[in-house]
Design a protein around this motif. Structure first.
Motif, PDB file in Angstrom:
ATOM      1  N   GLU A  80       0.836  -1.188   0.000  1.00 27.40           N
ATOM      2  CA  GLU A  80       0.000   0.000   0.000  1.00 27.40           C
ATOM      3  C   GLU A  80       0.877   1.247   0.000  1.00 27.40           C
ATOM      4  O   GLU A  80       0.492   2.290  -0.518  1.00 27.40           O
ATOM      5  N   ARG A 131      -6.301   3.277  -5.710  1.00 26.28           N
ATOM      6  CA  ARG A 131      -6.590   3.874  -4.400  1.00 26.28           C
ATOM      7  C   ARG A 131      -7.996   4.442  -4.358  1.00 26.28           C
ATOM      8  O   ARG A 131      -8.724   4.262  -3.371  1.00 26.28           O
ATOM      9  N   ARG A 136      -5.879  -2.835  -4.397  1.00 25.30           N
ATOM     10  CA  ARG A 136      -4.449  -2.995  -4.140  1.00 25.30           C
ATOM     11  C   ARG A 136      -3.742  -3.216  -5.470  1.00 25.30           C
ATOM     12  O   ARG A 136      -4.368  -3.524  -6.478  1.00 25.30           O
TER      13      ARG A 136
END
Length: 143
Positions: A80, A131, A136
């Motif tokens: 992330e 996002r 992901r």
């Protein structure tokens, strides 16, 4: 024999694993030659200011999601951290990171700065879309 790397987004690991044996991955960025373990970790380090070893130590940094029996095709995670750093970077930050990235491990020094910048900008667009939709990032490596 070379490897092909397709960088893509998915809502979760199970959905990403479904990309293991498809032809073209929808919406993927072609990053052939860009190793998801070493080279993407260097990019994340440059964009976040975190140390390379710290980036590499993350549990989702290039974690295996799926593989064919003979490992000819695998799907791995990206963090992330790299998604958010790419998604939040200003254009000048992406250009600066791309130039520095070309001097890190895995590159041979012959890559054109404009080509690396275009690739990093493509990764950033993928990251922004991921996002925004709560997804992901992943990499499918095909040998």
């Amino acid at each position: 024999m070379g490897a092909w790397m397709d960088y893509f987004s998915a809502v979760d690991d199970e959905t990403a694993a479904e990309q293991l044996d498809v032809g073209e991955v929808p919406g993927a960025v072609c990053g052939n030659g860009i190793d998801p373990a070493v080279m993407i970790a260097h990019l994340e380090s440059l964009l976040t200011g975190r140390g390379y070893e710290e980036v590499r130590a993350q549990s989702r940094q290039c974690a295996l999601v799926a593989q064919e029996g003979d490992c000819a095709v695998i799907v791995t995670t990206l963090t992330e951290g790299v998604r958010d750093a790419l998604a939040g970077a200003e254009p000048w930050e992406l250009r600066s990171a791309a130039v520095a990235w070309g001097r890190t491990e895995g590159f041979d020094g012959d890559e054109a700065e404009d080509e690396l910048t275009a690739l990093v900008e493509s990764f950033a667009e993928l990251a922004r879309l991921a996002r925004a939709s709560g997804q992901r990032l992943y990499c499918r490596v095909s040998m």
